[in-house]
Design a protein around this motif. Structure first.
Motif, PDB file in Angstrom:
ATOM      1  N   GLY A   1      10.725   7.115   2.987  1.00  0.00           N
ATOM      2  CA  GLY A   1      10.650   7.434   1.566  1.00  0.00           C
ATOM      3  C   GLY A   1      11.919   6.972   0.911  1.00  0.00           C
ATOM      4  O   GLY A   1      12.740   6.278   1.520  1.00  0.00           O
TER       5      GLY A   1
ATOM      6  N   ALA B   1       0.824  -1.212   0.000  1.00  0.00           N
ATOM      7  CA  ALA B   1       0.000   0.000   0.000  1.00  0.00           C
ATOM      8  C   ALA B   1       0.854   1.256   0.000  1.00  0.00           C
ATOM      9  O   ALA B   1       0.453   2.295  -0.533  1.00  0.00           O
ATOM     10  CB  ALA B   1      -0.932  -0.014   1.203  1.00  0.00           C
ATOM     11  N   ASN B   2       2.054   1.156   0.596  1.00  0.00           N
ATOM     12  CA  ASN B   2       2.986   2.293   0.602  1.00  0.00           C
ATOM     13  C   ASN B   2       4.268   1.942  -0.136  1.00  0.00           C
ATOM     14  O   ASN B   2       5.336   2.465   0.158  1.00  0.00           O
ATOM     15  CB  ASN B   2       3.308   2.718   2.039  1.00  0.00           C
ATOM     16  N   GLU B   3       4.140   1.014  -1.124  1.00  0.00           N
ATOM     17  CA  GLU B   3       5.244   0.601  -1.994  1.00  0.00           C
ATOM     18  C   GLU B   3       6.455   0.098  -1.220  1.00  0.00           C
ATOM     19  O   GLU B   3       7.609   0.291  -1.625  1.00  0.00           O
ATOM     20  CB  GLU B   3       5.638   1.740  -2.942  1.00  0.00           C
TER      21      GLU B   3
ATOM     22  N   GLU C   1       5.304   4.337   6.857  1.00  0.00           N
ATOM     23  CA  GLU C   1       4.664   5.627   6.567  1.00  0.00           C
ATOM     24  C   GLU C   1       5.627   6.800   6.651  1.00  0.00           C
ATOM     25  O   GLU C   1       5.520   7.761   5.897  1.00  0.00           O
ATOM     26  CB  GLU C   1       3.489   5.839   7.526  1.00  0.00           C
TER      27      GLU C   1
END
Length: 567
Positions: free
Chosen positions: A540, A531-533, A537
């Motif tokens: 990055g 869902a967040n690759e 959360e």
């Protein structure tokens, strides 16, 4: 943000393991990377359904697949046996392609990084090297095919003067002066394509799929017309007779294995192209449809054209370049020359794009994975092309028997790798990767295993290879091994795949693997991390590169500096 995610963030914030940092590490906890090893950014995810459909149509419409149908006839099968083998083999391949592409389209990483999840960050180098060696060999053999087709192309343009170039090489060389010249002519023509990055290469697949399909149907149409409007049947030029009844069983199994083996490199290469897809739906149904249609179609084109041409030429030719040369010999005219130029150019285009998409691309990706400080995908593709002539591929492709042996032998080494990747993603990790951990070797990383090696996968790969590789000798010399060994080798694709996957799954049940970084464990549903690759959360891409939000690092810095960040 959920309370649990906040706890994960607080836990990781207190650790240096996954904090962005531009410092290099001297303790062996770092893993080098460059821009080609990082997840594909959104602007590079431009492959759509038509590109993936054309990709498989492109990979299949090549001399190796075209020749396969006629090669099977030489071992005693009828043309429709090959069609049945193509349908069965394509159905199995479609399932495997879908299974092996999902992780890459969810996390946007190529094979050199994707395989680290199952193999370990350091252990992946072994399987990367195996794939690179196989791809370089296959690149060389495809270039040889291109050279032989180039001889027909040049003969059609320049006449028999090119065809009658004196041979200055001994018979032991395995190639004539004319064909050696054609080999290097084709080699030089394909070299510029090696400079094209795969994210741009997608357009060439569509062009080649359209042109080559038209060319192949054109030759088939001529052969049927010249044969009085019928396809006809093959004339057997070997001592082996047509098979029937129980005698058909193992030749049919060998045929199915060869059909699947022809696409084995493309199967394991899935992450290298799926990472550029816009959506998972674009990748799955288009590829599955492309495999099924193209394998059956090219098998039909190869066998039907050869059968119809046999009625005209009086002899069956299993090599497409021999067939085209025979047509020129018997129907030498401006029209025949123009037709063979058109048809041979289609096959030249087929070889060129096949080499770029299924051979040089994985070599480029693999060399990048091993030497990220110095190499990119494009630089690796160029090295692959430079190495091709050194492998004397004309020695590999000597007869129908050796060709089928070659198709079967390398699948034994690749399929256990593919099986472990599929089992690891779907059954063990249930679709959950932590992407930053794929770039480090630290005690907290779930992919560190034992000093960077997952011994479970190593054992599974050895088991998958050992289970079938002994049959190679029997394929070359029937008296070398027992019949059971030879039959196991005829099942090489499925046996090596099944054994590798089964052993890996059992070992993971006995010694469970770590799914998330230490200190961040939590129950996960299927593909929750996707869902967040693959990032938490608060993370990055800077978690990997050490570049904080608002900072920039260009491609030149990634590659030229080859920085080794502690992440």
């Amino acid at each position: 943000m959920s309370h649990y995610l906040q706890q994960i963030r607080n836990s990781l914030s207190s650790s240096k393991v996954f904090k962005p940092s531009a410092e290099t590490s001297q303790d062996g906890s770092h893993v080098r990377y460059n821009v080609d090893l990082l997840p594909s950014p959104p602007e590079d995810r431009r492959w759509e359904w038509q590109h993936y459909f054309a990709y498989y149509l492109t990979m299949t419409f090549s001399p190796s697949s075209y020749n396969l149908g006629a090669s099977l006839v030489s071992i005693g099968l009828l043309w429709w046996h090959g069609m049945i083998a193509a349908v069965i083999g394509s159905a199995i391949l479609t399932v495997l392609v879908v299974l092996n592409s999902r992780g890459a389209i969810k996390y946007f990483v190529g094979f050199p990084v994707y395989v680290r999840a199952a193999a370990g960050v350091r252990g992946a180098s072994l399987y990367i090297l195996v794939r690179a060696v196989v791809a370089i060999i296959y690149f060389a053999t495809q270039t040889y095919y291109g050279g032989r087709i180039t001889s027909v192309f040049m003969r059609g343009i320049f006449g028999n003067g090119y065809n009658n170039i004196p041979n200055r090489l001994p018979a032991s060389a395995g190639i004539t002066s004319k064909d050696l010249l054609s080999f290097f002519l084709f080699w030089m023509v394909q070299m510029p394509v090696m400079f094209i990055h795969p994210k741009v290469l997608r357009h060439l697949f569509v062009i080649k799929a359209v042109y080559t399909t038209i060319a192949l149907f054109g030759v088939l149409g001529w052969a049927i017309s010249a044969n009085g409007g019928k396809i006809g049947s093959f004339t057997y030029t070997t001592k082996q007779q047509q098979l029937s009844g129980s005698d058909l069983v193992w030749p049919m199994i060998q045929a199915i294995n060869s059909v699947m083996g022809a696409l084995a490199p493309v199967l394991i290469n899935q992450p290298d192209i799926a990472r550029y897809g816009k959506s998972y739906n674009d990748v799955t149904w288009s590829q599955g449809t492309g495999i099924l249609i193209s394998k059956v179609l090219v098998m039909f084109l190869g066998t039907a054209t050869t059968a119809a041409a046999t009625g005209v030429l009086g002899k069956s030719y299993w090599n497409v370049w021999d067939l085209y040369d025979a047509i020129l010999d018997q129907y030498w005219s401006p029209g025949a020359r123009a037709g063979m130029v058109f048809a041979s150019f289609g096959m030249m285009l087929a070889v060129l794009i096949t080499n770029a998409g299924s051979n040089s691309l994985p070599v480029g990706a693999d060399l990048t994975g091993i030497f990220p400080r110095w190499l990119t995908i494009v630089r690796g593709q160029i090295i692959c092309a430079v190495l091709a002539p050194l492998l004397v591929p004309w020695k590999i492709i000597a007869s129908a028997t050796s060709f089928l042996t070659f198709l079967g032998s390398y699948t034994v080494f690749l399929m256990p790798i593919c099986a472990c990747m599929i089992v690891d993603y779907w059954a063990i990790r249930k679709g959950n990767f932590h992407i930053p951990s794929l770039y480090v070797v630290t005690p907290q990383s779930p992919y560190t295993y034992y000093k960077g090696w997952n011994l479970r996968m190593l054992a599974a790969w050895v088991a998958g290879v050992a289970f079938t590789v002994h049959g190679v000798a029997g394929s070359l010399d029937p008296s070398a091994v027992a019949a059971a060994s030879k039959n196991m080798y005829k099942l090489g694709f499925l046996l090596s795949l099944s054994m590798g996957g089964l052993v890996y799954y059992i070992l993971c049940l006995i010694w469970p693997v770590q799914i998330l970084p230490a200190g961040a464990e939590q129950p996960l549903i299927f593909e929750q991390m996707a869902a967040n690759e693959g990032f938490f959360e608060h993370e990055g891409i800077g978690t990997i590169t050490g570049v904080l939000e608002g900072e920039e690092m260009g491609t030149e810095e990634y590659v030229a500096e080859g920085k080794e960040h502690k992440v």
